[in-house]
Design an enzyme around this catalytic site. Sequence first.
Site, PDB file in Angstrom:
ATOM      1  N   SER A 161      54.290  -3.336  48.871  1.00 44.13           N
ATOM      2  CA  SER A 161      55.269  -3.521  49.941  1.00 44.13           C
ATOM      3  C   SER A 161      56.076  -2.244  50.175  1.00 44.13           C
ATOM      4  O   SER A 161      56.259  -1.432  49.266  1.00 44.13           O
ATOM      5  CB  SER A 161      56.231  -4.658  49.605  1.00 44.13           C
ATOM      6  OG  SER A 161      55.531  -5.865  49.431  1.00 44.13           O
TER       7      SER A 161
HETATM    8  N1  SAH Z   1      54.626  -7.396  44.609  1.00 45.07           N
HETATM    9  C1  SAH Z   1      53.494  -6.567  44.959  1.00 45.07           C
HETATM   10  C2  SAH Z   1      53.067  -6.799  46.406  1.00 45.07           C
HETATM   11  C3  SAH Z   1      51.623  -7.092  46.473  1.00 45.07           C
HETATM   12  S1  SAH Z   1      50.989  -7.679  47.996  1.00 45.07           S
HETATM   13  C4  SAH Z   1      53.758  -5.100  44.657  1.00 45.07           C
HETATM   14  O1  SAH Z   1      54.875  -4.756  44.270  1.00 45.07           O
HETATM   15  O2  SAH Z   1      52.842  -4.294  44.775  1.00 45.07           O
HETATM   16  C5  SAH Z   1      50.833  -9.401  47.683  1.00 45.07           C
HETATM   17  C6  SAH Z   1      49.960  -9.820  46.536  1.00 45.07           C
HETATM   18  O3  SAH Z   1      49.936 -11.247  46.498  1.00 45.07           O
HETATM   19  C7  SAH Z   1      48.484  -9.386  46.638  1.00 45.07           C
HETATM   20  O4  SAH Z   1      48.154  -8.644  45.495  1.00 45.07           O
HETATM   21  C8  SAH Z   1      47.718 -10.706  46.693  1.00 45.07           C
HETATM   22  O5  SAH Z   1      46.470 -10.668  46.015  1.00 45.07           O
HETATM   23  C9  SAH Z   1      48.692 -11.660  45.997  1.00 45.07           C
HETATM   24  N2  SAH Z   1      48.505 -13.087  46.292  1.00 45.07           N
HETATM   25  C10 SAH Z   1      48.163 -13.679  47.475  1.00 45.07           C
HETATM   26  N3  SAH Z   1      48.094 -15.025  47.330  1.00 45.07           N
HETATM   27  C11 SAH Z   1      48.416 -15.293  46.025  1.00 45.07           C
HETATM   28  C12 SAH Z   1      48.513 -16.501  45.247  1.00 45.07           C
HETATM   29  N4  SAH Z   1      48.239 -17.711  45.757  1.00 45.07           N
HETATM   30  N5  SAH Z   1      48.844 -16.389  43.943  1.00 45.07           N
HETATM   31  C13 SAH Z   1      49.102 -15.168  43.379  1.00 45.07           C
HETATM   32  N6  SAH Z   1      49.020 -14.008  44.053  1.00 45.07           N
HETATM   33  C14 SAH Z   1      48.681 -14.059  45.364  1.00 45.07           C
END
Ligand code: SAH
Length: 214
Positions: free
Chosen positions: A64
């Site tokens: 993000s």
């Molecule tokens: N907090 C992260 C942002 C990652 S983007 C950072 O600091 O980099 C969002 C993430 O959510 C992705 O890696 C995606 O694979 C994950 N995601 C999507 N649906 C999900 C679910 N049902 N359970 C766990 N993770 C999920």
Amino acid sequence: MIDNFRHKGMRKRLVEQLAEKGISDQRVLEAIMNVPRHFFLDNAFAKQAYSDTAFQIGAGQTISQPYTVAFQTQLLEVEKGDKILEIGTGSGYQASILCEMGAKLYSIERQRELFLKAKNLINELGYSPKLKYGDGFEGWEAFAPFDKMIITCGAPYIPEKLVEQLNNGGKMVVPLGAGPVQEMILLTKSKNGEVSQRSYGKFRFVPMLKDTEK
Ligand code: SAH
């Protein structure tokens, strides 16, 4: 991995930009100053790590934008010792920020490749959250209830199990919406378990998807 004075200088400028954009929680700004964001991107992008933009982290996912990380973290009003559940470990950057702020962190990621990569990196930085490869829609029953929750993917609806696993007096920050744009919602649970919601504007996240993926 190297964190030198140039990186620290770029981080300082990023923190100044975030403050100008309205982030006022000093503990959030301090954590962003202390966590080397360039460790979470591929080497080629070290410079861009400190521009206020989102980036690809592999497996079709993104880290993000710093402003978004700061905004969600500020809404959570993190206190040392808070037991926090994050959904979407991704690169592990948001998780590291929360650990840096003294949270007892639990984080779930549904993509195996990202889960493994983030785990190594977070441990290398010296933090020790509990990480799980699994589906965030299920929450993490074994460690419930949580004081706070942060969803870092766009949730089509607020998962019932997460609300159940939130402590009375707790808060959850969740980008809500099935389309490409979500509404940032702060859900609070009162001391006697009543749930209320307030909206904090529009953001863009990758979608929250069901089940796990290899
Ligand atoms: N907090 C992260 C942002 C990652 S983007 C950072 O600091 O980099 C969002 C993430 O959510 C992705 O890696 C995606 O694979 C994950 N995601 C999507 N649906 C999900 C679910 N049902 N359970 C766990 N993770 C999920």
